[in-house]
Design an enzyme around this catalytic site. Structure first.
Site, mmCIF file in Angstrom:
data_model
loop_
_atom_site.group_PDB
_atom_site.id
_atom_site.type_symbol
_atom_site.label_atom_id
_atom_site.label_comp_id
_atom_site.label_asym_id
_atom_site.label_seq_id
_atom_site.Cartn_x
_atom_site.Cartn_y
_atom_site.Cartn_z
ATOM 1 N N CYS A 291 0.727 -1.263 0.042
ATOM 2 C CA CYS A 291 -0.655 0.031 0.154
ATOM 3 C C CYS A 291 0.579 1.207 0.048
ATOM 4 O O CYS A 291 0.296 2.215 -1.149
ATOM 5 C CB CYS A 291 -1.170 -0.167 0.812
ATOM 6 S SG CYS A 291 0.038 -0.030 2.594
ATOM 7 N N HIS B 88 -2.367 -0.066 7.297
ATOM 8 C CA HIS B 88 -2.768 0.451 5.547
ATOM 9 C C HIS B 88 -2.733 2.538 5.284
ATOM 10 O O HIS B 88 -1.917 2.654 6.745
ATOM 11 C CB HIS B 88 -4.348 0.390 5.968
ATOM 12 C CG HIS B 88 -4.612 0.826 3.671
ATOM 13 N ND1 HIS B 88 -3.731 -0.527 3.332
ATOM 14 C CD2 HIS B 88 -5.742 1.573 3.760
ATOM 15 C CE1 HIS B 88 -4.395 -0.293 2.437
ATOM 16 N NE2 HIS B 88 -5.457 0.587 2.316
ATOM 17 N N ASP C 235 -7.798 5.652 -1.872
ATOM 18 C CA ASP C 235 -6.932 4.724 -1.548
ATOM 19 C C ASP C 235 -6.200 4.036 -3.082
ATOM 20 O O ASP C 235 -7.308 3.015 -3.667
ATOM 21 C CB ASP C 235 -7.824 3.236 -0.986
ATOM 22 C CG ASP C 235 -6.862 2.739 -0.732
ATOM 23 O OD1 ASP C 235 -5.577 2.451 -0.627
ATOM 24 O OD2 ASP C 235 -7.570 1.635 1.037
#
Lengths: 336, 688
Positions: B430, B474, B490
């Site tokens: 991520c 995250h 995202d």
């Protein structure tokens, strides 16, 4: 060990309702208050009326620990440190109940009082009993100035404890208020009480042993023994010894030879010895002490003896019971 | 014994059968107390071992052994030089440890050392009590380091040992066994517990009086600087980061973005958080429909930042919100922290007022990531400089080009790492995607930043709370689009939608999953019973944290306001006193239950009650009078017939001495009749 002026060691004969000083304290007012609070009784059952409870020095230390923990809990804002502090606080609160409960319901009485001579320890048997159910432990009892004894009532519901109290003066001896205390279970609190069990023991004069009195004015006919120190019949001449009666000195012989000699007499001694206060000289207590010594000597020798004390008279006799009677008479002389 | 043995008295006094404690004889700590105290020492020091230098533990064991030898009569108390050497050893162990001079660790070590050393010096009763008090203190100290339910249960047992040692100090060891002391201690503590709960509930919580050093341990969780790959390391752990208790239902996984750290500064492949001032914006009104209330129970992180959903408004605790919408605590979180938050999930995050704040989110290091920047400028120009279209294109680009999601990306170096990821390796976690997207946006002057936090989590079916673990860490992107405010984007959702919908496990390739094998959750997946048990255990932990560890002033206020209304110190104090008194009374009731007087029969009480009344009217019962004679006499005096008096007397006699003899009536009926008759007699006494 025997405090010279221990306020508790009262001689009976002092008015019973006179000021009873609380042991260990000379505060008369506290004594009076205590007398009202816990009146003297032969048998006392402990309850909230007569049990006192207060933290000990250890308990104060525990309070210090508590405040430290609370400070830590506040500064660290830590819920579990708060928890520990509160648990210990609650422990202290519960301990109050436990400590009190350890004494409450106990019944105390004097099972028997002993006797003894001045300067010795007099024994008292104190009986403690508890109601059915839970046992008690870590109970300490003692008269001030004397040794404390432990008492446990685990399985037994009653127990007798012997307590020894030094007797300072002749007469009927009341050891005063008995301290009963307990620190159980944690030592943080002390529950205690002072009870007056109206115990009294007889304290005999301190015996002083010495030669038995001479010349008991017996008659030749009924005499059995010859006392060499008697003065009835002349028997011999011997050298002077300190203490010989002046009227026995042979002055003529002294003038002639320059040495003191005494005539020796013997008398027929009655086996039944009369001990009399009037035959003695010196202060009263010393005379009584010597009489006590004589009485014991006579008893050991198995001789019959009588006692003349002022107006009262005990006719000659022998045996333990007689000795006790005589000693009691000597102990109580002048105290009614 | 009367005067039976006057000569014996002296002998007995010299050697009484119960040897009294002689004056001057050295005090001996009761054997049982000593044994329990040594056990307690072991129990108390054991949970502290991870935080204390091993040398101190060595000294403690040595002292314990020495004391054991003294107890057995093998060795004597140590000579002065031995004690000196032990003190020196402990002092140097403390000095050589990494802890700083005024830290909790140092204080703990000194406490432990004192505790151990005092053991071999303990001779008087006072010494023993000092050691016991130190033991209690160390029990509390251990709670600075760990606050779990298991720890609390363990320390309760340890405190039974310590209290047992204290009980044994006041018992005669020849009369009881150590287990008896422990029994007394256990019942004492058991009865103290309800009182403690009341005090715990009602004792007013004060603000810290002065600042204290807090126990430090390794910082965990998301840090304030991140290089790509760092969060991948976090994902290797199943450790619980925090738990969330929602007032209503748990929102869907897609909206569970717990924001923590805002990375605004980028250089040499590393993203950093910058300091931010407190916020100066207005929250939406409280009636906003998107508002959700929840409590977070954050495990110790040793850092200031807190995690919350956007847009968070703190409801409790010393928390503030900054201009970049982070929630911050004034102190690092060193132990479990509970904070309540209201989040407006639909609220727009407004653009900063100060241009300086905006410039931070446009920063790019000079001469770095030039390939990506060129790519961005070219693309942006092609799309007619439309930010929305540009963003859409980039996300579609990630989705359609062969980008891959992996926990073990190929090494990309530090300088120009975005260039290498975007054009060459195309495989990452991520942070790689978020970092690249921020660079791509900033390159065309769209303010953007990387946000670190936790996404998703697992709902415990037992209590219904959300458990967020390290592996849920995250990173995502926030971009400031004109007219729309800060938007959450995202990019991971583009490359691995499963990560957002179902969590990390679902998004991983088989190879990654194999590398993670061995973690608890993976193992338990196939075993429903065990995983149910795990859920239960976890929910117990959660409740403990919620109601005990997280019970602070704010919680107290919240919990008690429903009972007390306005929670003022006066009311708290009053409630505390009344509560403690009530519980004490209950405990006393239990304690003294068996002490109560023997129950008298109902009939006796009836008789005594009547006697009291009759005495008041001048008719006391004579000492020699039987109850029936007495009743007959009173009845006659009141002018009742002799027959009636005799009946009353008979009734009383049978109630007293032979209850139940009258087969026609049951005992309670005949007693009631007796009462009625006596009442009539009383009436006559009073008015007749």
């Amino acid at each position: 060990m025997a405090a010279p002026n221990a306020p508790t060691q009262r001689i009976d004969g002092a008015p019973l309702n006179g000021p009873r000083l609380p042991p260990g304290s000379r505060n008369e007012r506290f004594g009076k208050w205590l007398d009202q609070r816990i009146p003297p009784a032969a048998k006392i059952t402990l309850s909230q009326r007569n049990i006192f409870i207060f933290p000990t020095r250890t308990g104060l230390g525990f309070a210090l620990l508590l405040s430290l923990l609370l400070l830590a809990a506040i500064n660290y804002a830590n819920a579990l440190v708060y928890g520990v502090a509160f648990l210990l606080l609650s422990l202290f609160l519960v301990t109050i109940l436990y400590t009190y409960r350890n004494l409450s319901g106990l019944t105390i009485e004097v099972a028997s009082s002993g006797s003894g001579f001045v300067g010795e320890d007099v024994a008292f048997e104190v009986r403690l009993s508890r109601p059915k159910g839970r046992g008690r432990e870590g109970i300490q009892l003692g008269w001030p100035g004397a040794l404390k004894q432990w008492c446990e009532l685990h399985e037994r519901e009653a127990d007798t404890v012997q307590l020894y109290v030094p007797a300072a003066r002749r007469g009927l001896f009341n050891p005063g208020r008995l301290l009963i205390e307990t620190f159980f279970p944690l030592g943080l609190l002390r529950a205690w009480t002072w009870v007056d069990l109206s115990a009294s023991a007889i304290v005999y004069p301190k015996p002083i042993f010495g030669p038995l009195p001479d010349a008991n004015h017996g008659h030749r006919d009924d005499g059995v023994l010859i006392d060499p120190r008697g003065s009835d019949d002349f028997t011999d001449i011997r050298a002077y010894q300190a203490g010989d009666p002046v009227r026995h000195i042979l002055w003529r012989s002294y003038a002639r030879e320059g040495e003191l000699a005494v005539k020796q007499y013997a008398s027929y001694v009655e086996p039944r010895l009369w001990l009399s206060l009037d035959d003695m000289d010196g202060p009263l207590e010393s005379r009584l002490s010597r009489l006590t010594g004589h009485a014991i000597s006579c008893h050991r020798a198995g001789r019959e003896f009588g006692l003349r004390l002022g107006s009262s008279e005990l006719s000659p006799d022998a045996g333990k019971d007689h000795l006790e009677r005589v000693l009691k008479e000597l102990a109580l002389y002048g105290h009614g | 014994m009367a005067t039976g043995n006057i000569f014996e008295a002296q002998r007995r006094a010299a050697a009484p059968d119960r040897a009294p404690a002689r004056f001057g004889a050295p005090y001996q700590i009761p054997r049982n107390s000593l044994a329990l105290l040594m056990l307690a020492q072991l129990a108390v020091l054991l949970p502290l071992t991870p935080y204390v230098s091993p040398w101190i533990i060595g000294v403690a064991l040595f002292c314990g052994f020495w004391r054991w030898q003294i107890y057995r009569g093998r060795w004597s108390y140590p000579a002065r030089w031995v004690k000196g050497a032990l003190v020196l050893l402990s002092a140097s162990a403390v000095a050589l440890s990494q802890a700083s001079a005024f830290s909790v660790e140092t204080a703990t070590m000194l406490c432990c050392a004192a505790f151990a050393l005092k053991l071999i010096e303990m001779k008087t009763q006072r010494d023993a009590y000092l050691v016991i008090f130190l033991a209690y203190f160390l029990i509390a100290v251990a709670f600075l380091f760990a606050q779990s339910l298991g720890q609390a249960a363990y320390q309760l047992l340890a405190s039974i040992l310590v209290t047992g040692a204290m009980v044994a100090m006041n018992q005669r060891h020849n009369q009881v066994r150590p287990i008896a002391s422990l029994k007394v201690a256990a019942s004492l503590l058991l009865q103290a517990l309800p009182i403690m709960i009341v005090v715990f509930l009602f004792f007013p919580r004060l603000a810290p009086l002065w600042s204290v050093p807090l126990p430090g341990s390794a910082q965990t969780g998301i840090s304030d600087s991140v290089t790509p790959g760092e969060i991948a390391r976090l994902s290797q752990s199943d450790e619980i980061a925090f738990r969330v208790e929602f007032a209503d239902r748990v929102p869907g996984n897609r909206s569970l973005y717990f924001r923590g750290v805002v990375f605004s500064h980028y250089d040499e492949g590393t993203w950093r958080q910058l300091a931010a001032l407190p916020a100066d914006f207005n929250y939406p009104s409280t009636t906003d429909e998107s508002a959700i209330d929840y409590s977070v129970l954050l495990e110790s992180t040793q850092r200031n930042w807190l995690f919350a959903l956007d847009l968070a408004s703190p409801l409790s605790g010393p928390t503030t919100i900054t201009q970049d919408f982070r929630l911050q605590s004034s102190e690092p979180v060193t132990s479990l922290l509970r904070y309540d938050v209201r989040s407006f999930t639909a609220a727009r995050l407004p653009a900063p007022v100060q241009s300086q704040m905006l410039r931070r989110d446009l920063q790019l290091p000079a001469d770095q990531e030039m390939r990506t920047r060129a790519f961005a400028r070219q693309l942006y120009a092609q799309l007619g400089e439309d930010p929305d279209a540009y963003l859409d294109y980039l996300l579609r680009y990630i989705r359609e080009q062969p980008y891959g999601y992996t926990l073990n990306p190929p090494a990309a170096g530090t300088r120009d790492s975005v260039d290498r990821f975007w054009f060459d390796t195309r495989r990452g976690f991520c942070t790689h995607y978020a970092g690249a997207l921020v660079v791509l946006l900033r390159a065309v002057d769209i303010p953007a930043r990387m946000v670190g936090g936790y996404q998703g989590g697992e709902v415990n079916p037992v209590t219904g709370h959300l458990v967020v673990r390290s592996r849920d860490a995250h990173a995502w992107v926030e971009a400031l689009l004109p007219e729309r405010g800060w938007l959450r984007i995202d990019p991971t959702a583009a490359v691995a939608p499963n990560r957002i919908e179902q969590g990390l496990e679902a998004a991983l390739s088989d190879a990654d999953r194999a590398a993670r094998a061995g973690f608890a959750n993976g193992l338990l997946d196939g075993m429903p019973l065990l995983s149910n048990l795990a859920y239960w255990a976890e929910s117990i932990d959660h409740r403990w944290n919620m109601w005990v560890v997280g019970f602070d002033g704010a919680q107290q206020q919240k919990t008690l306001s429903s009972w007390l209304g306005d929670v003022s110190p006066t009311r708290l104090g009053l409630a505390l006193v009344i509560g403690v008194a009530l519980v004490m009374a209950a405990v006393a009731g239990v304690l003294f239950w068996r002490e109560r007087a023997a129950p008298t029969s109902e009939a006796v009480r009836v008789l005594l009650g009547f006697e009291r009344t009759a005495t008041r009217f001048g008719m006391p019962r004579a000492v020699s009078e039987t109850p029936s004679d007495y009743l007959k006499r009173v009845a006659e005096a009141c002018g009742l017939g002799s027959e009636e008096g005799a009946g009353l007397a008979r009734r009383m006699s049978s109630a007293l001495y032979d209850p139940g003899s009258d087969e026609a009536e049951n005992p309670s009926d005949s007693l009631r009749a007796l009462r009625r008759d006596l009442l009539r007699l009383r009436w006559r006494l009073a008015f007749g």
